[in-house]
Write a protein that holds these residues in place. Structure first.
Motif, PDB file in Angstrom:
ATOM      1  N   GLY A   1       0.847  -1.123   0.097  1.00  0.00           N
ATOM      2  CA  GLY A   1      -0.013  -0.127   0.274  1.00  0.00           C
ATOM      3  C   GLY A   1       0.789   1.177  -0.002  1.00  0.00           C
ATOM      4  N   VAL A   2       0.214   2.350  -0.066  1.00  0.00           N
ATOM      5  CA  VAL A   2       0.833   3.573   0.010  1.00  0.00           C
ATOM      6  C   VAL A   2       0.576   4.274   1.446  1.00  0.00           C
ATOM      7  CG1 VAL A   2       0.753   5.951  -0.518  1.00  0.00           C
ATOM      8  CG2 VAL A   2      -0.193   4.419  -2.289  1.00  0.00           C
ATOM      9  N   MET A   3       2.048   4.483   2.005  1.00  0.00           N
ATOM     10  CA  MET A   3       2.054   5.040   3.163  1.00  0.00           C
ATOM     11  C   MET A   3       2.511   6.719   3.323  1.00  0.00           C
ATOM     12  SD  MET A   3       1.716   4.117   6.435  1.00  0.00           S
ATOM     13  CE  MET A   3       1.399   5.484   7.217  1.00  0.00           C
ATOM     14  N   VAL A   4       1.629   7.539   3.911  1.00  0.00           N
ATOM     15  CA  VAL A   4       2.030   8.905   4.046  1.00  0.00           C
ATOM     16  C   VAL A   4       2.646   9.464   5.191  1.00  0.00           C
ATOM     17  CG1 VAL A   4       1.141  11.138   3.769  1.00  0.00           C
ATOM     18  CG2 VAL A   4       0.051   9.486   2.266  1.00  0.00           C
ATOM     19  N   MET A   5       3.685   9.860   5.128  1.00  0.00           N
ATOM     20  CA  MET A   5       4.732  10.278   6.254  1.00  0.00           C
ATOM     21  C   MET A   5       5.235  11.729   6.406  1.00  0.00           C
ATOM     22  SD  MET A   5       6.893   6.733   7.180  1.00  0.00           S
ATOM     23  CE  MET A   5       7.060   7.202   8.950  1.00  0.00           C
ATOM     24  N   PHE A   6       5.286  12.418   7.378  1.00  0.00           N
ATOM     25  CA  PHE A   6       5.809  13.582   7.592  1.00  0.00           C
ATOM     26  C   PHE A   6       7.163  13.263   8.483  1.00  0.00           C
ATOM     27  CE2 PHE A   6       1.360  14.580   7.160  1.00  0.00           C
ATOM     28  CZ  PHE A   6       1.228  15.256   6.027  1.00  0.00           C
ATOM     29  N   PRO A   7       8.283  13.371   7.745  1.00  0.00           N
ATOM     30  CA  PRO A   7       9.563  13.158   8.451  1.00  0.00           C
ATOM     31  C   PRO A   7       9.947  13.926   9.693  1.00  0.00           C
ATOM     32  CG  PRO A   7      10.101  13.146   5.965  1.00  0.00           C
ATOM     33  CD  PRO A   7       8.361  13.794   6.198  1.00  0.00           C
TER      34      PRO A   7
ATOM     35  N   SER B   1      13.125  12.694  11.006  1.00  0.00           N
ATOM     36  CA  SER B   1      13.492  11.274  11.367  1.00  0.00           C
ATOM     37  C   SER B   1      13.889  10.616  10.261  1.00  0.00           C
ATOM     38  CB  SER B   1      12.275  10.922  12.193  1.00  0.00           C
ATOM     39  OG  SER B   1      12.515   9.495  12.207  1.00  0.00           O
ATOM     40  N   ALA B   2      14.628   9.420  10.214  1.00  0.00           N
ATOM     41  CA  ALA B   2      15.186   8.730   9.200  1.00  0.00           C
ATOM     42  C   ALA B   2      14.265   7.488   9.161  1.00  0.00           C
ATOM     43  CB  ALA B   2      16.634   8.241   9.744  1.00  0.00           C
ATOM     44  N   SER B   3      13.258   7.562   9.891  1.00  0.00           N
ATOM     45  CA  SER B   3      12.239   6.236   9.935  1.00  0.00           C
ATOM     46  C   SER B   3      11.725   5.955   8.276  1.00  0.00           C
ATOM     47  CB  SER B   3      11.167   6.280  10.955  1.00  0.00           C
ATOM     48  OG  SER B   3      10.434   7.555  10.647  1.00  0.00           O
ATOM     49  N   PHE B   4      11.715   7.042   7.858  1.00  0.00           N
ATOM     50  CA  PHE B   4      10.712   6.694   6.626  1.00  0.00           C
ATOM     51  C   PHE B   4      11.845   6.322   5.459  1.00  0.00           C
ATOM     52  CE2 PHE B   4      12.896  10.835   5.567  1.00  0.00           C
ATOM     53  CZ  PHE B   4      13.508  10.678   4.244  1.00  0.00           C
ATOM     54  N   PHE B   5      13.127   6.642   5.604  1.00  0.00           N
ATOM     55  CA  PHE B   5      13.947   6.085   4.926  1.00  0.00           C
ATOM     56  C   PHE B   5      14.313   4.915   5.044  1.00  0.00           C
ATOM     57  CE2 PHE B   5      18.050   5.413   2.907  1.00  0.00           C
ATOM     58  CZ  PHE B   5      18.171   6.351   1.743  1.00  0.00           C
ATOM     59  N   ARG B   6      14.559   4.296   6.492  1.00  0.00           N
ATOM     60  CA  ARG B   6      14.405   2.783   6.771  1.00  0.00           C
ATOM     61  C   ARG B   6      13.362   2.041   5.897  1.00  0.00           C
ATOM     62  NH1 ARG B   6      16.233   5.468  11.817  1.00  0.00           N
ATOM     63  NH2 ARG B   6      18.737   5.158  11.766  1.00  0.00           N
ATOM     64  N   PHE B   7      12.182   2.370   6.258  1.00  0.00           N
ATOM     65  CA  PHE B   7      11.156   1.727   5.755  1.00  0.00           C
ATOM     66  C   PHE B   7      11.166   1.600   4.279  1.00  0.00           C
ATOM     67  CE2 PHE B   7       8.327   3.302   9.640  1.00  0.00           C
ATOM     68  CZ  PHE B   7       8.292   2.181  10.236  1.00  0.00           C
TER      69      PHE B   7
ATOM     70  N   ILE C   1      20.052   5.945  -3.491  1.00  0.00           N
ATOM     71  CA  ILE C   1      20.535   7.051  -2.514  1.00  0.00           C
ATOM     72  C   ILE C   1      21.516   6.119  -1.283  1.00  0.00           C
ATOM     73  CG2 ILE C   1      19.926   8.696  -0.944  1.00  0.00           C
ATOM     74  CD1 ILE C   1      17.237   8.874  -2.588  1.00  0.00           C
ATOM     75  N   ASP C   2      20.986   4.997  -0.686  1.00  0.00           N
ATOM     76  CA  ASP C   2      21.699   4.470   0.238  1.00  0.00           C
ATOM     77  C   ASP C   2      23.056   4.163  -0.280  1.00  0.00           C
ATOM     78  OD1 ASP C   2      21.694   3.199   3.014  1.00  0.00           O
ATOM     79  OD2 ASP C   2      21.899   1.410   1.835  1.00  0.00           O
ATOM     80  N   ARG C   3      23.129   3.958  -1.585  1.00  0.00           N
ATOM     81  CA  ARG C   3      24.733   3.411  -2.038  1.00  0.00           C
ATOM     82  C   ARG C   3      25.594   4.787  -2.306  1.00  0.00           C
ATOM     83  NH1 ARG C   3      21.535  -0.426  -5.102  1.00  0.00           N
ATOM     84  NH2 ARG C   3      21.581   0.893  -6.916  1.00  0.00           N
TER      85      ARG C   3
ATOM     86  N   MET D   1      23.844   8.545   7.164  1.00  0.00           N
ATOM     87  CA  MET D   1      22.020   8.822   7.151  1.00  0.00           C
ATOM     88  C   MET D   1      21.972  10.152   6.808  1.00  0.00           C
ATOM     89  SD  MET D   1      19.244   7.505   7.034  1.00  0.00           S
ATOM     90  CE  MET D   1      19.374   5.862   7.561  1.00  0.00           C
ATOM     91  N   ASP D   2      22.393  11.196   7.880  1.00  0.00           N
ATOM     92  CA  ASP D   2      22.294  12.702   7.665  1.00  0.00           C
ATOM     93  C   ASP D   2      22.458  13.218   6.073  1.00  0.00           C
ATOM     94  OD1 ASP D   2      21.897  12.827  10.044  1.00  0.00           O
ATOM     95  OD2 ASP D   2      23.819  13.661  10.937  1.00  0.00           O
ATOM     96  N   ASP D   3      23.418  12.496   5.488  1.00  0.00           N
ATOM     97  CA  ASP D   3      23.656  13.070   4.010  1.00  0.00           C
ATOM     98  C   ASP D   3      22.514  12.260   3.153  1.00  0.00           C
ATOM     99  OD1 ASP D   3      25.920  14.251   4.521  1.00  0.00           O
ATOM    100  OD2 ASP D   3      27.033  12.396   3.980  1.00  0.00           O
ATOM    101  N   LYS D   4      21.980  11.240   3.566  1.00  0.00           N
ATOM    102  CA  LYS D   4      20.851  10.481   2.680  1.00  0.00           C
ATOM    103  C   LYS D   4      19.583  11.338   3.078  1.00  0.00           C
ATOM    104  CE  LYS D   4      22.956   5.998   3.700  1.00  0.00           C
ATOM    105  NZ  LYS D   4      22.872   4.950   4.278  1.00  0.00           N
ATOM    106  N   LEU D   5      19.216  11.823   4.238  1.00  0.00           N
ATOM    107  CA  LEU D   5      17.909  12.601   4.571  1.00  0.00           C
ATOM    108  C   LEU D   5      18.185  14.041   3.888  1.00  0.00           C
ATOM    109  CD1 LEU D   5      17.693  11.833   8.226  1.00  0.00           C
ATOM    110  CD2 LEU D   5      16.606  10.799   6.343  1.00  0.00           C
ATOM    111  N   ALA D   6      19.395  14.496   3.942  1.00  0.00           N
ATOM    112  CA  ALA D   6      19.632  16.011   3.253  1.00  0.00           C
ATOM    113  C   ALA D   6      19.411  15.792   1.813  1.00  0.00           C
ATOM    114  CB  ALA D   6      21.158  16.323   3.500  1.00  0.00           C
TER     115      ALA D   6
END
Length: 279
Positions: free
Chosen positions: A153-159, A177-183, A255-257, A262-267
């Protein structure tokens, strides 16, 4: 549906029972700030409205909507797990607006929503309740998010997890938060960034600056900030058309590679999201 006393008593039963005097004060202030009469008038005029239709009628009632581009919406994957993330400038309108837009494309959409609005809307098929002020997601909510993505399904999140504050005169999300990226990595879900334009009133930002640091400890301040945010829908956003820009899906694995920290991925994701404001 829109009864302050019932909502307060159901959400805070122990406080309501132990402190009736303070509860009455909080409820009285909430009724004024929240424009309870206007909410009740809307509910009385739309007794048959449920789910997303209730949101659509609510938007028409306050003469509010988001400006969209069909070409951008066409890029949203038609099937499979998707993580839609957005900045959070307005509060409640951001979430229900995304729900209204996305359910017109796919029926399998779920949104993390403040507990109060979750209870009022009665949209358990589309919302997962969280307490925005506690800074963490419950185990129950985490399980619901995983089930949503695992089911394709589609999950909507506000980081940011909270309404964007004012910084140097600009409305910008707090730390993500980095949770969305880990998901996204775990479920191989493309990330669809969404930029939402607009801002709340100066009074809201002043109240948030004063009360914000104490909302985890002082219940009345937390409720006051919530109802003030709801009042913004009538006092600030009525009659407005605000931009909602959808970006192309991002591949979390790529992006992960590309970035080690993690800060750079989120940025990177955050930069892509805010770049949509210029389109």
């Amino acid at each position: 549906m829109f009864d302050i006393q019932t909502l307060f008593a159901s959400q805070h039963p122990h406080f309501y029972a132990r402190h009736p005097g303070l509860s009455r004060i909080a409820i009285a202030v909430g009724r004024w700030l929240w424009k309870e009469r206007e909410f009740k008038a809307f509910a009385a005029a739309n007794p048959d409205a449920r789910g997303v239709e209730l949101i659509a009628r609510g938007f028409r009632y306050i003469d509010f909507d988001f400006d969209l581009r069909d070409s951008e919406l066409a890029a949203i994957p038609a099937s499979g797990p998707v993580l839609v993330i957005a900045n959070h400038p307005l509060g409640y309108l951001d979430g229900v607006g995304l729900l209204k837009v996305l359910t017109a494309i796919r029926p399998d959409v779920k949104l993390i929503l403040n507990t109060a609005l979750h209870d009022m809307l009665g949209m358990q098929n589309h919302t997962i309740p969280v307490d925005n002020f506690r800074g963490s997601i419950s185990k129950t909510a985490l399980r619901a998010i995983r089930e949503q993505l695992d089911g394709g399904g589609v999950m909507v999140m506000f980081p940011a997890g909270q309404v964007s504050p004012v910084r140097a005169g600009h409305i910008v999300d707090a730390e993500w938060s980095a949770s969305f990226f880990r998901f996204a990595l775990q479920y191989q879900a493309p990330i669809v960034p969404v930029f939402i334009g607009g801002r709340n009133s100066l009074a809201f930002y002043l109240l948030a600056a004063v009360a914000g640091p104490f909302t985890n400890r002082i219940l009345v301040l937390r409720e006051l900030l919530q109802v003030k945010l709801l009042r913004e829908m009538f006092s600030r956003q009525r009659g407005r058309r605000l931009p909602m820009r959808f970006g192309k899906p991002l591949n979390a694995a790529v992006i992960d590679r590309q970035f080690a920290a993690m800060d750079d991925k989120l940025a990177f994701v955050r930069t892509r999201l805010y770049a949509l404001a210029k389109d």
